[in-house]
Write an enzyme that holds these catalytic residues in place. Structure first.
Site, short mmCIF file in Angstrom:
data_model
loop_
_atom_site.label_atom_id
_atom_site.label_comp_id
_atom_site.label_asym_id
_atom_site.label_seq_id
_atom_site.Cartn_x
_atom_site.Cartn_y
_atom_site.Cartn_z
N ASN A 1 0.81 -1.13 0.19
CA ASN A 1 0.12 0.15 0.17
C ASN A 1 0.98 1.09 0.03
OD1 ASN A 1 -1.80 1.99 0.50
ND2 ASN A 1 -2.43 1.39 2.52
N LYS B 1 0.09 4.15 -0.19
CA LYS B 1 -0.50 5.46 0.30
C LYS B 1 -0.22 6.73 -0.60
CE LYS B 1 -0.26 3.26 4.64
NZ LYS B 1 -0.21 3.27 6.07
N HIS C 1 -9.64 1.31 4.78
CA HIS C 1 -8.11 1.51 5.57
C HIS C 1 -8.47 2.58 6.62
CE1 HIS C 1 -4.26 2.48 6.67
NE2 HIS C 1 -3.77 1.62 5.80
N GLU D 1 -6.90 4.94 7.85
CA GLU D 1 -6.72 6.33 7.37
C GLU D 1 -7.79 6.66 6.71
OE1 GLU D 1 -2.97 5.57 5.42
OE2 GLU D 1 -2.01 4.98 7.45
N GLU E 1 -5.37 -4.70 10.44
CA GLU E 1 -4.33 -3.89 10.61
C GLU E 1 -4.82 -3.18 11.87
OE1 GLU E 1 -2.49 -2.49 6.78
OE2 GLU E 1 -4.02 -1.43 7.43
N GLY F 1 2.52 2.16 10.78
CA GLY F 1 3.66 3.18 10.76
C GLY F 1 4.40 3.60 11.99
N SER G 1 3.33 -2.30 10.24
CA SER G 1 4.86 -2.28 10.62
C SER G 1 5.31 -3.63 10.11
CB SER G 1 4.88 -1.97 11.92
OG SER G 1 5.07 -0.69 12.14
#
Ligand code: 13P
Length: 268
Positions: free
Chosen positions: A13, A15, A98, A100, A170, A176, A216
């Site tokens: 991904n 992003k 996702h 985000e 996730e 991250g 991660s």
């Protein structure tokens, strides 16, 4: 259930990273080292890179994915992109829900469900993301949160369409941050997702569902995670932007060798 019957998927991904020139350079470096991989590889990239990635991977088994999709087929939705528009460019996978998108752009379990259905109806595979926030884990409600997200995301999706669904677990606090759950914790939640799917559909559907871990994942921790019985692959952020790291993860998945007896995806 034998993991070799499930498709192993390593998905990047990207992003909001990589201009077109940067994408070209990254692919030129990365593609030769993953050409002979023994797992499915997907690059989920910004809309502006979809065509470039499709062109540069056309003669390979590498698949192209988008990072979001609108749920309507067309209309007055300024700035949005429909499933048909993605499909036309050669996109085969779409990440939906996702964290985000949920956090910054108001995606809810209901809109995630609509996006998943739009993706599947267009003949693509939805990579549905679920996962708890740190406070939810600390309150001990991870299972409830993930089961609810899974159930709502799958509402109205027929059993025969489940071959076009991948679920990515996730944990939001692992994205991250360099922090990861223990492999046992990660596998427990992936197993809970599989059991939830068994309750909603049947055991065979659950047994053939590909479930990814994301958050991660890197060359150092991937072998441990990918060796777990309910983790069938990875959804990789940071390490998917570094040719050596992504290739190293693909090499581990290939070496572990599971997914070899899985039914071939359409078009292969
Ligand atoms: P990182 O691998 O950078 O933690 O990102 C994970 C992710 O969000 C993939 O969708």
């Amino acid at each position: 259930m034998n993991k070799s019957l499930r498709r192993a998927v390593i998905a990047g991904n990207w992003k909001m990273n990589e201009t077109r020139a940067e994408a070209k350079a990254l692919l030129e470096e990365m593609v030769p080292s993953i050409l002979n991989a023994d797992c499915d590889i997907v690059f989920c990239v910004p809309y502006t890179n979809l065509e470039t990635v499709a062109d540069m991977t056309r003669v390979t088994r590498i698949k192209v994915g988008a990072e979001n999709v609108h749920y309507a087929s067309s209309g007055a939705f300024t700035g949005e992109i429909s499933a048909e528009m993605l499909c036309e460019l050669g996109v085969r996978y779409v990440i939906v829900g996702h964290s985000e998108r949920r956090r910054f752009y108001g995606d809810t379990d209901e809109t995630v469900n609509l996006r998943a259905k739009a993706t599947i109806n267009a003949g693509m595979t939805a990579i549905i993301c679920v996962g708890e926030m740190l406070s939810e884990r600390e309150h001990g409600v991870t299972n409830e949160v993930v089961a609810m997200q899974t159930k709502i995301a799958l509402e109205g999706i027929k059993q025969e369409s489940m071959k076009n669904v991948i679920i990515a677990y996730e944990p939001v606090w692992a994205i991250g941050t360099g922090r990861t759950p223990t492999v046992q914790q990660a596998n427990d939640v992936c197993k809970l997702i599989r059991n939830t799917v068994a309750d909603l559909y049947d055991q065979a559907t659950a047994d053939s569902l590909t479930i990814l871990y994301g958050g991660s994942m890197n060359p150092k921790n991937c072998e441990e995670l990918l060796s777990e019985p309910d983790i069938d692959g990875g959804l990789i952020g940071g390490s998917s932007l570094k040719a050596d790291e992504f290739s190293a993860i693909v090499a581990v998945a290939s070496r572990l060798g599971y997914g070899k007896d899985a039914p071939k995806a359409e078009g292969e």
